[in-house]
Design a protein around this motif. Structure first.
Motif, PDB file in Angstrom:
ATOM      1  N   CYS A  80       0.808  -1.116   0.079  1.00 16.65           N
ATOM      2  CA  CYS A  80       0.050   0.095   0.139  1.00 16.65           C
ATOM      3  C   CYS A  80       0.870   1.312  -0.047  1.00 16.65           C
ATOM      4  N   GLN A  81       1.983   1.191  -0.336  1.00 18.20           N
ATOM      5  CA  GLN A  81       3.004   2.316  -0.694  1.00 18.20           C
ATOM      6  C   GLN A  81       2.877   3.153  -2.064  1.00 18.20           C
ATOM      7  N   VAL A  82       2.620   4.072  -2.195  1.00 21.27           N
ATOM      8  CA  VAL A  82       2.522   4.881  -3.454  1.00 21.27           C
ATOM      9  C   VAL A  82       3.794   4.659  -4.362  1.00 21.27           C
ATOM     10  N   VAL A  83       3.646   4.231  -5.698  1.00 15.62           N
ATOM     11  CA  VAL A  83       4.748   3.999  -6.470  1.00 15.62           C
ATOM     12  C   VAL A  83       4.470   4.694  -7.825  1.00 15.62           C
ATOM     13  N   ASP A  84       5.650   5.092  -8.493  1.00 14.47           N
ATOM     14  CA  ASP A  84       5.476   5.622  -9.795  1.00 14.47           C
ATOM     15  C   ASP A  84       6.059   4.462 -10.551  1.00 14.47           C
ATOM     16  N   TYR A  85       5.155   4.349 -11.749  1.00 12.44           N
ATOM     17  CA  TYR A  85       5.139   3.338 -12.844  1.00 12.44           C
ATOM     18  C   TYR A  85       5.667   3.918 -14.115  1.00 12.44           C
ATOM     19  N   ALA A  86       6.384   3.596 -14.657  1.00  8.66           N
ATOM     20  CA  ALA A  86       6.878   4.014 -16.316  1.00  8.66           C
ATOM     21  C   ALA A  86       5.672   3.684 -16.983  1.00  8.66           C
ATOM     22  N   GLN A  87       5.196   4.634 -17.609  1.00 13.49           N
ATOM     23  CA  GLN A  87       4.103   4.449 -18.605  1.00 13.49           C
ATOM     24  C   GLN A  87       4.249   5.109 -20.017  1.00 13.49           C
ATOM     25  N   SER A  88       3.648   4.405 -21.407  1.00 14.67           N
ATOM     26  CA  SER A  88       3.367   5.027 -22.406  1.00 14.67           C
ATOM     27  C   SER A  88       2.172   5.118 -22.957  1.00 14.67           C
ATOM     28  N   TRP A  89       1.822   6.095 -23.305  1.00 15.18           N
ATOM     29  CA  TRP A  89       0.394   6.257 -24.025  1.00 15.18           C
ATOM     30  C   TRP A  89       0.550   6.525 -25.415  1.00 15.18           C
ATOM     31  N   ILE A  90      -0.313   5.530 -26.077  1.00 11.27           N
ATOM     32  CA  ILE A  90      -0.772   5.760 -27.557  1.00 11.27           C
ATOM     33  C   ILE A  90      -1.732   6.351 -27.761  1.00 11.27           C
ATOM     34  N   LEU A  91      -1.997   7.732 -28.322  1.00 13.56           N
ATOM     35  CA  LEU A  91      -3.140   8.557 -28.810  1.00 13.56           C
ATOM     36  C   LEU A  91      -3.313   8.427 -30.126  1.00 13.56           C
ATOM     37  N   MET A  92      -4.531   7.991 -30.609  1.00 15.45           N
ATOM     38  CA  MET A  92      -4.771   8.186 -32.001  1.00 15.45           C
ATOM     39  C   MET A  92      -6.212   8.650 -32.072  1.00 15.45           C
ATOM     40  N   GLU A  93      -6.576   9.323 -33.236  1.00 16.35           N
ATOM     41  CA  GLU A  93      -7.782   9.804 -33.702  1.00 16.35           C
ATOM     42  C   GLU A  93      -8.735   9.007 -33.749  1.00 16.35           C
TER      43      GLU A  93
END
Length: 109
Positions: free
Chosen positions: A80-93
């Motif tokens: 239950c500790q706050v963790v930052d996870y690496a993330q990539s978003w792919i945005l398309m029309e």
């Protein structure tokens, strides 16, 4: 679509199982009290009302077809500790006028 799950890249052959959502994209500087500074934050307002956030957002690819944004999503680990996870978003029309079903189960966070 999110390209990572808990910071781990989803293999290319599993990309069809990624959850795709519709919504509105916004990028702006937001005050982060945990870091005690302003952070460039990408927000994606989903049609179902959920707001996804990506801290320290950085544009890594832009074309007429898509945008790719990298950054960190906050989550909690087993302790239950706050963790930052690496993330990539792919945005398309979006294509078509009506909402389409997602391509996979909802992410747990």
């Amino acid at each position: 679509m999110r390209a990572r799950q808990d910071g781990v890249v989803v293999p290319r052959h599993n990309a069809g199982m990624l959850r795709a959502v519709r919504g509105t994209f916004l990028l702006r500087d937001v005050r982060d009290t945990r870091l005690n500074r302003h952070v460039r934050t990408a927000m994606f307002h989903c049609q179902d009302g959920q707001i996804l956030r990506l801290s320290d957002a950085c544009l890594v690819h832009a074309s007429a077809e898509m945008l790719v944004i990298n950054g960190f999503e906050q989550g909690t680990n087993a302790g239950c500790q706050v963790v930052d996870y690496a993330q990539s978003w792919i945005l398309m029309e979006v294509e078509g006028e009506g909402a389409q079903p997602s391509m996979g189960p909802a992410f747990p966070r």
